[in-house]
Scaffold this active site. Structure first.
Site, PDB file in Angstrom:
ATOM      1  N   GLU A  46      34.588  45.606  26.995  1.00 40.36           N
ATOM      2  CA  GLU A  46      35.450  45.844  25.847  1.00 40.36           C
ATOM      3  C   GLU A  46      35.376  44.562  25.006  1.00 40.36           C
ATOM      4  OE1 GLU A  46      40.096  46.934  25.020  1.00 40.36           O
ATOM      5  OE2 GLU A  46      39.366  46.995  27.072  1.00 40.36           O
ATOM      6  N   ARG A 289      36.130  43.539  42.684  1.00 38.28           N
ATOM      7  CA  ARG A 289      35.933  42.571  41.625  1.00 38.28           C
ATOM      8  C   ARG A 289      35.809  41.163  42.189  1.00 38.28           C
ATOM      9  NH1 ARG A 289      38.952  44.076  37.187  1.00 38.28           N
ATOM     10  NH2 ARG A 289      39.037  42.000  36.339  1.00 38.28           N
ATOM     11  N   LYS A 299      41.181  38.165  30.935  1.00 35.63           N
ATOM     12  CA  LYS A 299      40.948  37.805  29.538  1.00 35.63           C
ATOM     13  C   LYS A 299      42.259  37.385  28.879  1.00 35.63           C
ATOM     14  CE  LYS A 299      37.257  41.054  28.650  1.00 35.63           C
ATOM     15  NZ  LYS A 299      37.109  42.390  28.100  1.00 35.63           N
TER      16      LYS A 299
HETATM   17  P1  ATP Z   1      39.735  41.564  32.333  1.00 35.99           P
HETATM   18  O1  ATP Z   1      40.571  42.340  33.281  1.00 35.99           O
HETATM   19  O2  ATP Z   1      39.369  40.194  32.784  1.00 35.99           O
HETATM   20  O3  ATP Z   1      40.272  41.564  30.952  1.00 35.99           O
HETATM   21  P2  ATP Z   1      38.131  43.821  31.952  1.00 35.99           P
HETATM   22  O4  ATP Z   1      37.816  44.544  33.182  1.00 35.99           O
HETATM   23  O5  ATP Z   1      39.199  44.351  31.107  1.00 35.99           O
HETATM   24  O6  ATP Z   1      38.349  42.308  32.296  1.00 35.99           O
HETATM   25  P3  ATP Z   1      35.909  44.747  30.495  1.00 35.99           P
HETATM   26  O7  ATP Z   1      35.361  44.222  29.239  1.00 35.99           O
HETATM   27  O8  ATP Z   1      36.584  46.051  30.462  1.00 35.99           O
HETATM   28  O9  ATP Z   1      36.870  43.637  31.049  1.00 35.99           O
HETATM   29  O10 ATP Z   1      34.825  44.717  31.643  1.00 35.99           O
HETATM   30  C1  ATP Z   1      33.472  45.076  31.500  1.00 35.99           C
HETATM   31  C2  ATP Z   1      32.894  45.330  32.865  1.00 35.99           C
HETATM   32  O11 ATP Z   1      32.980  44.164  33.661  1.00 35.99           O
HETATM   33  C3  ATP Z   1      33.661  46.411  33.583  1.00 35.99           C
HETATM   34  O12 ATP Z   1      32.741  47.311  34.166  1.00 35.99           O
HETATM   35  C4  ATP Z   1      34.456  45.668  34.605  1.00 35.99           C
HETATM   36  O13 ATP Z   1      34.677  46.446  35.743  1.00 35.99           O
HETATM   37  C5  ATP Z   1      33.566  44.465  34.897  1.00 35.99           C
HETATM   38  N1  ATP Z   1      34.381  43.345  35.365  1.00 35.99           N
HETATM   39  C6  ATP Z   1      35.406  42.750  34.717  1.00 35.99           C
HETATM   40  N2  ATP Z   1      35.965  41.787  35.478  1.00 35.99           N
HETATM   41  C7  ATP Z   1      35.259  41.765  36.639  1.00 35.99           C
HETATM   42  C8  ATP Z   1      35.345  40.988  37.837  1.00 35.99           C
HETATM   43  N3  ATP Z   1      36.266  40.031  38.007  1.00 35.99           N
HETATM   44  N4  ATP Z   1      34.448  41.244  38.816  1.00 35.99           N
HETATM   45  C9  ATP Z   1      33.502  42.178  38.657  1.00 35.99           C
HETATM   46  N5  ATP Z   1      33.369  42.945  37.570  1.00 35.99           N
HETATM   47  C10 ATP Z   1      34.238  42.753  36.560  1.00 35.99           C
HETATM   48 MG    MG Z   2      39.178  46.366  30.446  1.00 33.42          MG
END
Ligand code: ATP
Ligand code: MG
Length: 584
Positions: A46, A289, A299
């Site tokens: 995102e 994760r 984030k």
């Molecule tokens: P955050 O929770 O840190 O804001 P997010 O999951 O909202 O991160 P996205 O941009 O939606 O961020 O994530 C893009 C991809 O990265 C998704 O498929 C998500 O599952 C993966 N991802 C995000 N954080 C992790 C993590 N700590 N470990 C592994 N994969 C991750």
């Molecule tokens: Mg997300």
């Protein structure tokens, strides 16, 4: 139409040992059984912030699998949430993925599919599987029930197909204010899985979107858009983190009930945009994760560190963002090695920060040329050499790899050595300089200190000593045994440099844990950055930005990406030579 990069190899180098995690096993089986003949994955960030090291795990997994199994991986911006996105993030994310060494098959945006999502929703309405609901957000919550109680049907659940089609068209036309109505999937208000209790799939939001402008006053919800985006791209394996496990039934419901393959008209909007008509039934697979101690990884918290100026921006070298790690001196190879070490499983775990540092040390030990730099300088005058004496010594650039070649290191009568390499009153076991004692000057001979010069305040300002003329490089006396070897920089030729000594950003293993009113902000490590002026040999001062070195005996350093190159050299400490945290 999306801009696409030319198809590049998904992994930068030939895969080393075959990886055998459970996801790769599933992929192998699907290829062996003929369920799939080609693998297609995607990385779907995102664009609401910079990528962090958790994302690197997902990138290495998705692009890695595509590369290993001769498949492809798309980069898809999940831009269904118009208020929170910024083109700055879109650019940075692409930069980060490329930096890690990966190339995407196609670059897409979820917003490329808004029209196809809309047709899918109309189909659900026609099939009696979606309805327009007039309940407010609070009412929806009250009707939803709890983990132990079933929900209640919305009073609008049984609207006719005609009325639903009409209302949905008017939602799209912008007739209703934000929040007035939603489109909901008609699934099961008594389901044990709350995600299936008639979840909203569209909401009204009169907000301009970075790609579609003001064309849409309604936006699809994440679960619906994500599942259908995967289907529309022909993704075979949709890999996501464990918190989406409970969403999988909804994911499957959306894919199965919209069923883009059933009617070519549903995917016509893609064709109209010049995109291929694809319709697959992707399989969602969840993995744990990445969590690392001594850092925060959401984030939202990283954003707060930046906006509250607790760090110097998203690329502050102490940040766990890919931009920050890169500036700190982390290499793509170290990042990929780290992802490999951490592995893929369904077990949630907390990875020790030293694993990350270990991966960097391992890469840089092999990849970084050696240089000499003095971080906390103290002058040593070799008084028996002639006044103005200078010479050039030849040093190998890497002790374990001749391919790195050699360099010239200037030597002179006056040298900088580390203040910490001299002790007037040595502790037990001391191997470095003491008054009257000898030490080997790396590659230059054996020196002795004869006199300690102090200022009025009693501080040591200079050492005066003697260089054994029989111990010069190549002479027999050069092999004479002395206890220690220290590094040095010619005080005549050494270049003053700004040296930024970085350490972990937080001083506690779990800064996320909130207790006694304290938050992660209260656990910042006050010693996470110390800036000093040191001296580096000329061959280090000349480095290009982002060049990494091992400064002998001191650590791995990188020429700062932003600030090195004009004027004073600037080096960031990437990691110390040894783990100094485990013992604390
Ligand atoms: P955050 O929770 O840190 O804001 P997010 O999951 O909202 O991160 P996205 O941009 O939606 O961020 O994530 C893009 C991809 O990265 C998704 O498929 C998500 O599952 C993966 N991802 C995000 N954080 C992790 C993590 N700590 N470990 C592994 N994969 C991750
Ligand atoms: Mg997300």
């Amino acid at each position: 139409m999306s801009e696409n990069t030319p198809a590049a190899a998904a992994t930068p180098e030939t895969a080393p040992a075959e990886k055998r995690d459970f996801i790769r096993q599933i992929v192998r089986e699907d290829l062996a059984s003929g369920k799939h003949t080609a693998i297609k994955t995607r990385f779907p960030p995102e664009p609401n912030g910079y990528l962090h090291i958790g994302h690197a795990k997902s990138i290495c997994l998705n692009f890695g699998i595509a590369g290993e199994f001769d498949g492809v991986c798309n980069l898809r911006f999940d831009d269904t949430n118009p208020a929170r996105e910024d083109p700055e993030y879109v650019a940075a994310i692409q930069d980060d993925v490329r930096w890690l060494g990966f190339g995407w098959n196609e670059l897409r945006h979820a917003s490329d599919y808004f029209e196809a999502y809309y047709l899918g929703a109309q189909k659900l309405i026609r099939d009696g599987k979606a309805y327009v609901c007039d309940l407010s957000a609070d009412e929806v919550r009250a009707y939803r029930g709890t983990l132990t109680e079933p929900g209640r049907d919305s009073p609008w659940r049984n609207r006719s197909v005609e009325e639903n089609l009409d209302l949905f068209a008017r939602m799209r036309a912008g007739e209703f204010p934000d929040g007035a109505r939603t489109l909901r999937a008609k699934i099961d208000m008594a389901s044990g899985n709350i995600n299936l209790r008639d979840p909203a799939i569209y909401r009204i939001k009169h907000v301009e979107h970075q790609n579609t402008g003001n064309a849409w006053p309604i936006y699809p919800m994440y679960d619906y858009a994500h599942a259908l985006g995967d289907a529309l791209e022909g993704i075979t394996h949709s890999l996501c983190t464990l918190e989406f496990e409970d969403h999988r039934p909804l994911y499957d419901w959306c894919v199965d009930n919209v069923d883009y393959a059933s009617d070519p008209q549903l995917t016509q909007p893609l064709v109209d945009k010049g995109l291929p008509r694809e319709a697959a039934k992707p399989r969602q697979i969840e993995f744990s994760r990445l969590n690392i101690n001594y850092t925060v990884m959401s984030k939202r918290k990283l954003m707060a560190l930046v906006t509250e100026r607790l760090v110097d921006g998203w690329d502050d070298p102490r940040m766990p963002t890919l931009q920050g790690l890169r500036r700190r001196g982390y290499t793509p190879a170290a990042m990929r090695l780290f992802a490999e070490r951490v592995g893929i499983s369904k077990q949630n775990s907390l990875i020790d920060f030293s694993v990350l540092e270990g991966a960097l040390r391992e890469d840089l030990d092999a990849a970084a040329p050696r240089r000499m730099a003095v971080v906390e300088p103290l002058k040593l005058v070799l008084a028996n050499l002639p006044e103005g004496h200078e010479e050039t010594l030849t040093f190998s650039n890497h002790p374990k790899d001749e391919a790195f070649g050699e360099r010239q290191v200037p030597f002179a009568r006056e040298l900088w050595i580390e203040r910490a390499d001299f002790a007037e009153v040595p502790p037990k076991g001391w191997k470095r300089l003491v008054p009257g004692g000898e030490v080997r000057l790396r590659g230059a001979g054996i020196a002795r200190v004869d006199e300690v010069v102090k200022n009025d305040a009693g501080e040591i300002v200079e050492l005066r000593g003697w260089l054994d003329p029989e111990s010069r490089p190549g002479m027999d006396g050069a092999n004479r045994k002395v206890k220690g070897t220290i590094h040095w920089v010619s005080a005549v030729h050494g270049v003053p440099a700004e040296i930024r000594l970085y350490d972990r950003l937080f001083s506690v293993p779990d800064p996320d844990e909130e207790s006694e009113g304290k938050t992660y902000r209260d656990h910042l490590n006050p010693a996470s950055r110390t800036v000093v002026t040191g001296y580096v040999e000329p061959a280090a001062a000349d480095a290009a930005p982002e060049q990494s070195f091992q400064f002998e005996r001191t650590g791995y350093f990188v020429a700062d990406r932003r600030d090195h190159g004009t004027g004073t050299p600037v080096f960031n400490r990437s990691v110390t030579l040894r783990d100094t945290w485990s013992a604390r």
